[in-house]
Design a protein around this motif. Structure first.
Motif, short mmCIF file in Angstrom:
data_model
loop_
_atom_site.label_atom_id
_atom_site.label_comp_id
_atom_site.label_asym_id
_atom_site.label_seq_id
_atom_site.Cartn_x
_atom_site.Cartn_y
_atom_site.Cartn_z
N LEU A 163 40.58 37.00 51.78
CA LEU A 163 40.42 37.39 50.39
C LEU A 163 40.57 38.91 50.29
CD1 LEU A 163 37.31 35.15 49.67
CD2 LEU A 163 39.68 34.68 49.03
N ALA B 125 39.43 29.06 45.99
CA ALA B 125 38.78 30.30 46.43
C ALA B 125 38.19 31.08 45.26
CB ALA B 125 39.76 31.17 47.18
N TYR C 115 45.50 36.34 48.07
CA TYR C 115 44.94 35.28 48.90
C TYR C 115 45.91 34.98 50.03
CZ TYR C 115 42.41 34.39 44.50
OH TYR C 115 41.68 34.51 43.36
N GLN D 68 45.59 30.57 44.79
CA GLN D 68 44.13 30.54 44.69
C GLN D 68 43.56 29.26 45.29
OE1 GLN D 68 42.49 31.57 40.82
NE2 GLN D 68 40.78 30.14 41.08
N SER E 103 33.94 34.74 48.13
CA SER E 103 34.09 33.71 47.09
C SER E 103 32.76 32.99 46.93
CB SER E 103 35.17 32.69 47.48
OG SER E 103 35.16 31.61 46.59
#
Length: 786
Positions: free
Chosen positions: A609, A580, A587, A596, A562
Motif C-alpha cells: 500500500l 484493500a 496498490y 484496489q 488498510s
C-alpha cells in the motif's frame, strides 16, 4: 669507660694520625682531644673565654672500642664538601668510623652490654632501651650575655631506606640551672605544620625519598646513590641534616648553668644499633644576639617582594665591631650594627651577624624569605556562556589563575566595578555567581595573606565567541517507518549540516534545553530508534571556542494500513473479493494486480500500500470455512438439546432434527421415540454437522407366539451407546436373560418359553458424548396365548 677529664693516650694519638694520613685528607678526619680541649679550645674557643667561663667538664663514652679507641673526638673536613669545617663528634660507635668513603655500614655491636645508655634521655619520652651512650657536659657562666647558641648537624646510618622509617637513635642537648633537677632539651626544630618543637632524629627530620616526609626543610642530603656516589661522601653515614642551631634565651648573666650533650643507640637489635653521630661546630658555642623572628613563608610573615627594605638591627651596647654574613658568606663592607635587606627575590637567605663585645663574640641569625608579589592583570579576558542563557555566572576562584600569570594561593584577589573602591579596599567586592551579561570592565585588588601592599589590576570581561555553525537548526526529509517497528537513525550522519570542522566534538541530547544545561549523564547515544518525529538538542564544543547549541529534527513518516482488508473464510472451491480500501496512492498485490481489489480463492496474499511515498505491506488470508461440529446431544425424556462448536464466527448456528426444517434454538420438544439425526449449520452454510441420537422406546408387553406382532423385546437401538448391559429377572429374582452385544429378547430361557407373568428388567449404558452413566429399570409382561 671514660669519666671526667683525661690526658691524651699517646698510643691512640699515633693510631689516629696514621689512620687519617691514609685518607689523603679527602674525607673527614678524626683525632682525640681531652674533654677540656674539646670544650674550651674547640667548642667555645679562646675568643669567647672572657664571655663564657666553663668548669666541671667531663666526657662519657667508650674509650677502647676495638681498634678505634674513642666514641668521641675532634674532626676536620677534608677536600670533599661538608657543611662544618671542624668541631666535635659524639658517636654511638667508634668516632673514627665517621670518616668516608661511605662503603660500609657501621654498627655499634662490639662493646657488648658494658656500654650502657643514659637515663637523662628519658626526657625525650621514647620507650625502650638506650645503649652505647656518649655525652659531653660542663658548667658555664655567661658574664655579660643573655642567651647562648651553637651549631650542629645530626648524621645517621638509619637514613638508609624504608627499613629506617620507624626507628631512630636518640640525642639531646640538655640545659638547666645548676642545682635544678629539670633539664630542657634545646636539640629541637620548629614543626611548621603543627607549630610544636620536635626533637631532632632520623624519623623527625627526613624527606620523602624513602618514608613519609617530616620537617623536610631541615633535612640535608643522602650520602648514598643516587643522591651521591659512595666514594664522594666525606663521611660513612648514609644521611644528614642541614646545619641546625640550638639556642637558649633568657640566660641570666652571672648564674651558673649545666649543659649535657648526649647521644645513644635506641634498642638492642641489629637495626637499632646502626650508628649515629652529632657534629658540633667549632667556636659556635657563643652568646646569642636576638635579631627577631624569622620571616618565613610557612609562618605567613615573609618580607614582601617590592616592599621597603627590611632593617636587621643587631645594635649591642659596648660592641666594638660587627660582621654580617649571608648564607655563610661574609658580606664584605657590611660592618654597621644594622643591615638593610631589600624586598627582592635575590635577598632571600639566612643572615648572620658576629658581634665583638669586649673580646666576647655574640652571634645572631635570622632567615628571610620573600613573599612573591602578584603581577597585576591587564587586558581582555573572555568567558564562556556554558549554558547559553545569555548571561554568565562568574566563578572568580576559577578566573584567578587565568588572569594572574603568577597566581598562587597566597594571593587574595578581590573584584570591583568601581576603581576607587578597588584602590581603597572599600565597598563590597563581587562574589562568585555574579552575572556577566555584556562586556564589562572590572578592577582587581590583589591582597596577600602576608599583608603585603595590594596590587591593583584592570581587566575587561567579555562573553567569548561560540563555535561557528553553518546553521543552528536542521530538519531532515521524512524517513519512512515502513514496518511500524521504528527507524534506526545515526544522528552523527547530520553533523555536516552544522559544522565541517573535524576538531568540533558533537554531543547529542534529548532536547535543546538539555543541550544548553549539559548536565553530566544526560547526553544520549547518537544511534536512535524512532517511531515518531523528534527534535534533538546538539551541543558543539572544541578546545578554543565557547560551546554552541543547535536543534536537529528527525522527521518520521508512517505508512497507512488498510482498515477494511481482513482475513476471509469461504466454502470449498469458491472465491471472494479482497478489497484493500480507498485512500492510497498506489496498490501492488502479490499476484501483480495494481487495482484496489482482487478476486481470490483459498490462500495467503499481500498487498503493498503506497501512501505519502511510504510503503506498507499488508497480508491477508483466505481460508476454507469450517463446518460446525455437534459435540453432544442431551436427551431428557422427549426433549432434545443440541450442542455445537466450530464453524465460522460469529457463530450464528441453526439446528434441525430432520435435515429440512432448521431453527435458531438448539432445543427440540416432543421428539418421538426412536433413532434420529441432529443437524447444525452456520451462516456460511458450507455444510452440516450431524449426529445420531436415541429416544428410547420403552416396551412393557410382549406376546412371543410367533405371529410377528410384539414377539420380542427389541432394544437393538442401544448399540449406539457405550457399555450397554441388559438384564431380565423373574418375580423371584432369578436372572432369565442377559445381553451385552445384542439387545433382543424373545421371552425364552434356554429356548424354552417362559410362562405368562410379570418380569423385571434393568438397562445400563454410558452416554458416548458425556461419558455419564444411564440406568433404566421397570417391568415387562409376557403374555403367551397358547
Amino acid at each position: 669507660m671514660v669519666k671526667n677529664s683525661f690526658l691524651k693516650n699517646l698510643f691512640s694519638l699515633i693510631f689516629f694520625i696514621s689512620l687519617n694520613l691514609g685518607k689523603a685528607q679527602q674525607y673527614i678526619t678524626v683525632s682525640s682531644k681531652t674533654a677540656d680541649e674539646l670544650v674550651k679550645d674547640v667548642f667555645i674557643g679562646p675568643q669567647n673565654a672572657s664571655c663564657i667561663s666553663v668548669s666541671n667538664i667531663s666526657v662519657n663514652g667508650w674509650q677502647d672500642y676495638g681498634n678505634y679507641p674513642f666514641s668521641y673526638g675532634y674532626f676536620e673536613k677534608g677536600t670533599l664538601p661538608f657543611d662544618i669545617e671542624k668541631g666535635i663528634i659524639l658517636s654511638t660507635g667508634a668516632a673514627a668510623n665517621a670518616a668516608g668513603p661511605n662503603n660500609t655500614t657501621i654498627v655499634s655491636d662490639g662493646a657488648g652490654s658494658d656500654w650502657v645508655g643514659d637515663p637523662d634521655l628519658s626526657i625525650l619520652g621514647i620507650s625502650g632501651k638506650f645503649m652505647n651512650a656518649t655525652s659531653l657536659e660542663f658548667d658555664f657562666v655567661a658574664n655579660n650575655i643573655t642567651g647562648i647558641s651553637f651549631d650542629y648537624m645530626f648524621l645517621s646510618e638509619e637514613y638508609h631506606g624504608t627499613s629506617g622509617c620507624n626507628y631512630s637513635d636518640a640525642f639531646a642537648f640538655l640545659i638547666k640551672e645548676v642545682g635544678s633537677s629539670n633539664y630542657e632539651n634545646i636539640a629541637t626544630v620548629l614543626n611548621l605544620k603543627t607549630g610544636n618543637l620536635d626533637p631532632v632524629s632520623s624519623t623527625s627530620v627526613r624527606d620523602n625519598t624513602f618514608c613519609q616526609p617530616r620537617n623536610e626543610e631541615y633535612f640535608g642530603r643522602y650520602n648514598i646513590p643516587p643522591s651521591l656516589p659512595r666514594n664522594l661522601s666525606p663521611t660513612t653515614f648514609d644521611g644528614q641534616t642541614k646545619v641546625l642551631t640550638a639556642k637558649k634565651d633568657n640566660i641570666i648573666p652571672g648564674k651558673k648553668y649545666h649543659i649535657k650533650l648526649v647521644i645513644a643507640d635506641h634498642g638492642s637489635n641489629a637495626n637499632t644499633q646502626y650508628d649515629s653521630a652529632v657534629f658540633l661546630k667549632a667556636g659556635s658555642f657563643v652568646g646569642k644576639k636576638d635579631l627577631g623572628p624569622d620571616l618565613l613563608i610557612s609562618t605567613n610573615n615573609p618580607l614582601c617582594e617590592g616592599s621597603s627594605d627590611k632593617i636587621i638591627d643587631a645594635t649591642t651596647a659596648g660592641a666594638s665591631s660587627y660582621k654580617w654574613f649571608k648564607d655563610g658568606v661574609e658580606l664584605i663592607g657590611q660592618t654597621n650594627p644594622t643591615l638593610s635587606v631589600p624586598g627582592i627575590p635575590a635577598s632571600a637567605g639566612k643572615y648572620e651577624v658576629e658581634i665583638n663585645l669586649s673580646g666576647c663574640i655574640l652571634r645572631g641569625s635570622v632567615i628571610i624569605e620573600i613573599g612573591e608579589k602578584a603581577i597585576a592583570p591587564l587586558g581582555t579576558f573572555s568567558v564562556c556562556d556554558k549554558t547559553l542563557s545569555g548571561s554568565v555566572p562568574i566563578n572568580f576562584d576559577e578566573l584567578n589563575p587565568q588572569i594572574i600569570s603568577n597566581y598562587n594561593t597566597t594571593f587574595i584577589p578581590k573584584y570591583y566595578l568601581d576603581k576607587t573602591q578597588a584602590q581603597n579596599g572599600t565597598g563590597t567586592p563581587l562574589v562568585n555567581g555574579w552575572l556577566l551579561t555584556a562586556n564589562t570592565k572590572l578592577y582587581v585588588r590583589i591582597e596577600s595573606i602576608y599583608n603585603c601592599t595590594p596590587v591593583i589590576g584592570e581587566i575587561t570581561l567579555t562573553i567569548g565567541n561560540k563555535v561557528n555553525l553553518i546553521k543552528n537548526t536542521y530538519s531532515t526529509p521524512g524517513i519512512c517507518n515502513d514496518n511500524f517497528q521504528g527507524v534506526s537513525v545515526n544522528l552523527s550522519n547530520y553533523n555536516s549540516q552544522f559544522t565541517t570542522d573535524p576538531t568540533v566534538n558533537v554531543i547529542f541530547y534529548n532536547s535543546l534545553n538539555e543541550a544548553k544545561a549539559a548536565i553530566a549523564g544526560t547526553s544520549i547515544n547518537p544511534n536512535q530508534n524512532l517511531n515518531d518525529t523528534k527534535t534533538f538538542g546538539i551541543r558543539l564544543e572544541n578546545a578554543t571556542d565557547c560551546p554552541n547549541v543547535a536543534s536537529l529534527t528527525v522527521n518520521i513518516k508512517s505508512p497507512k494500513k488498510s482498515t477494511v482488508l481482513q482475513d476471509k473464510k469461504i466454502c470449498g472451491n469458491s472465491t471472494v473479493v479482497l478489497d484493500a480500501g480507498s485512500g492510497f496512492d498506489h496498490y501492488l498485490w502479490s499476484d501483480g494486480t495494481t487495482s484496489q481489489t482482487i478476486t481470490a480463492g483459498i490462500g495467503e496474499y499481500f498487498v503493498d500500500l503506497f501512501f505519502d511515498q511510504c510503503v506498507y505491506r499488508q497480508t491477508v488470508k483466505v481460508t476454507a470455512a469450517e463446518i460446525p461440529v455437534i459435540t453432544h446431544v442431551d436427551v431428557v425424556g422427549n426433549t432434545v438439546t443440541i450442542f455445537a462448536t466450530g464453524g465460522n464466527a460469529p457463530y450464528q448456528y441453526e439446528y434441525s432434527i430432520d435435515g429440512t426444517n432448521f431453527q435458531t434454538s438448539n432445543v427440540f420438544f416432543n421428539v418421538p421415540r426412536g433413532v434420529h439425526t441432529a443437524y447444525v449449520k452456520d451462516s456460511e452454510n458450507c455444510g452440516y454437522g450431524q449426529k445420531q441420537f436415541l429416544i428410547l422406546n420403552l416396551i412393557n408387553t410382549i406376546t412371543p407366539n410367533g405371529d410377528g406382532i410384539n414377539d420380542v423385546l427389541n432394544y437393538s437401538d442401544l448399540k449406539m451407546k457405550k457399555d450397554v448391559k441388559m438384564e431380565i429377572f423373574d418375580r423371584f429374582g432369578n436372572k432369565v436373560f442377559k445381553a451385552s452385544d445384542h439387545y433382543i429378547w424373545d421371552g425364552k430361557l434356554n429356548g424354552r418359553i417362559l410362562p405368562t407373568g410379570t418380569y423385571w428388567y434393568l438397562l445400563n449404558w454410558t452416554e458416548p458424548d458425556s461419558n455419564l452413566p444411564v440406568s433404566y429399570q421397570g417391568w415387562i409382561l409376557i403374555k403367551n396365548r397358547n
